[in-house]
Every structure is written in structure tokens, then in C-alpha cells.
Enzyme design. Sequence first.
Site, mmCIF file in Angstrom:
data_model
loop_
_atom_site.group_PDB
_atom_site.id
_atom_site.type_symbol
_atom_site.label_atom_id
_atom_site.label_comp_id
_atom_site.label_asym_id
_atom_site.label_seq_id
_atom_site.Cartn_x
_atom_site.Cartn_y
_atom_site.Cartn_z
ATOM 1 C CE1 TYR A 1 -43.924 -28.536 16.506
ATOM 2 C CE2 TYR A 1 -41.979 -28.655 15.102
ATOM 3 C CZ TYR A 1 -43.173 -29.179 15.531
ATOM 4 O OH TYR A 1 -43.630 -30.359 14.996
ATOM 5 C CG ASP B 1 -46.992 -27.800 18.950
ATOM 6 O OD1 ASP B 1 -47.303 -28.351 20.018
ATOM 7 O OD2 ASP B 1 -46.947 -28.395 17.859
ATOM 8 C CG HIS C 1 -51.491 -27.476 15.845
ATOM 9 N ND1 HIS C 1 -51.013 -27.659 17.122
ATOM 10 C CD2 HIS C 1 -50.896 -28.436 15.088
ATOM 11 C CE1 HIS C 1 -50.168 -28.672 17.144
ATOM 12 N NE2 HIS C 1 -50.077 -29.168 15.915
#
Length: 599
Positions: free
Chosen positions: A147, A189, A296
Site C-alpha cells: 500500500y 494500491d 476501490h
Amino acid sequence: MSLRLFSWNINGLGSYRQSLKAKSNEDLVESIALTQVPSIVCLQEVKCRRDKIVREELTKVQSRRAFHATASRSGYSGVSVFTPILFSPVWAHEGFEIDSKSPFTHLRMALQAVLDSGFDTKELRAFSDEGRATFSDHSLFILINAYFPNASPDETDRFEYKQRFQSAIKIIIQTLTYACNRNIILVGDLNICHKPIDHCDPGNNVRENKLDAFGETASRKWLDSILHADDSEPLLVDLFRKFWPDRTGAFTCWNTLIDARRANFGTRIDYILVSPALLPWFASCNILPDVMGSDHCPVEALFREKHPESGVALSDALGLTDSNFSVESIPYGCAELWEEVAGKGRQTSLKSWIRPPTAVSTATPETSIVAHEVELQSVTGQKRGILETESEIQQSESVIQCIPASLGRTVSDIGREANQFAQSVLNAAKKQKPAATIPSNINKKTGAAKTQSSIASFFKKPAGEIKLNIDAPQSIPETRTISEAELVAFKPIPDVPTEGKEESISAWKTLMKRPETPKCYHLEAAKEFRVNKAGPNQGRYFYLCARPVGPSDAKPINVEDSDVVMAAGASASEGVQLKRSRSVTEFRCNYFQWKKQLR
């Protein structure tokens, strides 16, 4: 045997669990995976600290292994990987700090290369403290679930932190690829929108950030260096674009504050990036924009059961048929091996402190001696020696039988038990031989007269109160006739005049009537919003167009110049009129109006 790779920024596992109302962790993970196909589930922004993961029993999910990188800050960041037991990694690692005990030698080499490149242990610890990456070895590949930080150039410290994080990840990938000859899969991400095709409004993005071209940001240049190479093959390949090179509108993240998902006004910042040598192993890669539960959407990739060229089975490439592999073995780095779960540092539950006392058939000599040598203080202030009466001894022995017979008692335990026993015998003595009557205004402990009234005294009836005997016969006064003079004194009050009553009610209704919702330039009811940002307008309400936000270069709707609408909140007498703009599109117009003006 098929295998699926699944990646999703869940934006808080707790909120997702609450909305789903999952009965078990197994149901939770399966609902996230969305399929019964064996899946390696990679989650970002789990927002669960280590203690919560233990409390929620997410260190072990039925039929799955769990691997977590947790943030020290509550409700922030964090990544997790859930693998089927059969597809468990050989070993795994949390964070960026070197673990000398870990058998993950290739990762130790890669992390050392990061330190040799100008990083220090404090920086790597800062990456680990935010729970931003897990590393796991699956024989065929090394999986990195990450992330990435998000920061703009205006945020000086965080922007530097973001760039350093990206540099560290690149050094790790380069070392594992070139020095260790390993294949890499990077999922998660990345907080980077790579190309104009991945952005809902690339032109406006260039203008707002004052760029010469879309790819001129530091993050996009970094991703270019990963995905493109001038004189050799790239480090990694964007798997989605490998299968869908020209697909537009393929976004994975939307701004929920402006309802952008409804108009698909988003960006693609979630990726599955793989080493070029792994490309033949994949049958497909796709995004799942219809899956709700976060801002998301997931990205998935499906492995082939056999290599299309060599014919090697996926199970063999993953080492599942190795004689050394055991389904029952727990890989190094698995959350089941955390000290607080399985080690000596395991925290005892509250239930272990609440256990019924074990009854003892006979009193031990030690406790009997201690019991019979306790001196008791009577309520009259006189001391007594050793218990003499047979009844008192019997009562003391019955009390002793209630004392737990713990084999490993300490001196403090025995002392505490003796005190409890002494208090029990004292209570028994009070019942048998009550103290002499003491005046109510004398303190039993000090012998001094009380100066403060008890609460019972407030409920006593005052002296001289007259008691009514309801059983006694009551005398009823005789009736008499009222005279005309007395009747004149009691004239009826005339009714209130009703003239103007309806008008008054109508006026009040008009005054208290909720104002009508204004209409935007689409001639549609506007939507109410509230200012949450700190400042002079915080807490104020305002109206915007209810339509979702769309691209700035959207084609306008055909509108005639004669179309006019009244400005919201303006009266006809004020004559405030606005022409409906020619730039009105099918998306949100630029209408704005405060709900209530400041006085």
C-alpha cells in the site's frame, strides 16, 4: 489445479465486516474473494492494529493462512494476505526491517541492498510502522502486497516519505530479480495513475498540476522506470494492460465525497505487476468495478493450470508436490506464530481469572494453626484469645473448606487467605454473640457521638403531625340554595373571538414552513451539503447540483439562450435572474447556493 490472485483496497476491514454482517472470519474472507476458486487474497488499508487482529481471531482463518503487516497507529494503513493452506508460501516477512532469524535469505539480501543504497534503519522502521508491505515466497514467485503512500508535492515531508518508499521498493525488486534470479508479483494500491487512459480527466489533471505533460510527475516517472526499459526487458509488466491495452474507463478508485462512482469518474491506481517470465502463466486479468464495499474495486488475475509452452503443472511450479512440503506445517512469518497467539508471551483471557474455588474435604494443619491463632476484636472493644467454643471451631473449619487448595501458593497468597478466613470467623462471632446495645447516636468504631443525621431521619414524620383516621365516620355538610346575589358574582366568561384566527394559523404555518429545495441549472432539485473543513464556514450548509461529477471536457447539452432560471433564495421582486449556461452537460453543473446566509 487452478489458482486466482485477488487484490483489493478494502478501506477498513472493520467497516466492511459491519456492513456485511459476516458470522465468521471464514465467511468474511470468502465474501471478499467472491468465488470458491482457490484464491490468494491480498488486502490493503485493512486498518487493524496487531492487538485487534488477535482479538478478532484473524491470525488464523479456517482453511487459510494469514499474513499481516500492521500499523502502529490505530485505524490506519495495514495490509493482509490470506492464502489457502495448500497454497501457503514457504515463508513470509512483515515490513522492511531485517530479521536475522528468518530463512528468507533472498529478502534479507534485498533489504541489505536498500541499506547499502543510502537508507538507514530508522527509515525502514518508519515504513514498517505504517504497515505498508508483506513479502512472501511462493517458490514460483515472490509476492509483494503493498500500500503505497499518497502525498502531493505541497506536503514536503510526506512527499519525500513517498518517494523514499518507492525507491526502496524498486531496489528490492531489482535485487530479487537480478541478484537472486527470482520472479516478482507486485500487487496493491500504488496511488499512481500511470497513463492518460487511466484517468477520467487527464487534461484537467495537467492544468491543475501545471504540468507540461501528463507523465511529468515524479510518481509516474518512477512507474515508467519499472514498466519500461530502453535497452532491455522491463522489471515488471502491467498485467491488466497486457490483456486490455486500449480499454477506456477502466478505473479502480472513485471519490465518494462527490459521488464520482455513479458517473465512473475515477482513476486506475490498483495494479497487478508481474515479471515478464511469468506472463505465460496467466490466463486473464481484470478489474471488478461492480463489487461494492469500498471506494476501490478489486483487481484479479487467473493462473493457468499448466504452462502453455513447457507443460509444467502449476502445482509443481509452486512446489506443492515436494516431499518436504506438509499441509500441517506453519510457514515462518505466519500470524499463527505470533507470540501472543502461540508463544510464551500469550496473553491470558479474563475467564482464566474467574474460576470456581476447589472444595477441600479437610483443613490442612497449616491453615488450622493460622486460623486458631487469630485474635479477634469484638465490637465492644474487648480482645479475645484463641477460639474456645466447639461451635466456633466447627464454623471456622467450614470456612477453611472454602479456601482454594492451590499447590503453588506464595506467602502473599497464604496471607491473603488467612485474612479472608479471619474476617469470616469474625462475621460468625458477630452472629453468635451480638454486641451490647449501643445508642444510635454513638459511632460504633470510635465511640464518639454522631453529629451528622442519617438518611433515615429525613423520612421521619415531624412531631405533632395530625393523623387522619379514614375509618372514622366523617360529617357531611348540609346542602343549601345559592341566592341570586351570589349567582350574579359568577357570570360566565365570554368566548374568545375567532375573527382572524385562521389567518394567524396560516401565518405561523408559512413562517415555520421548510424552505423549498432550490433547483440547479438543469432545472432539477439541488442536493444539500455541509462544510466540514475547518474555517469560517465550517458547519454551514449549501446546495450543489445533484448529478455526479464528470469530465471537464464533456459535451454541453443543447440549451436555448432564452432559458432562464431564478437564482435560489432570490425573490421575484428582486428580479435576480441568471441565464442558463451553455456549458451545462449531462454531469454536475456549476450551480452553488448557501442554504442560510450568515447574519
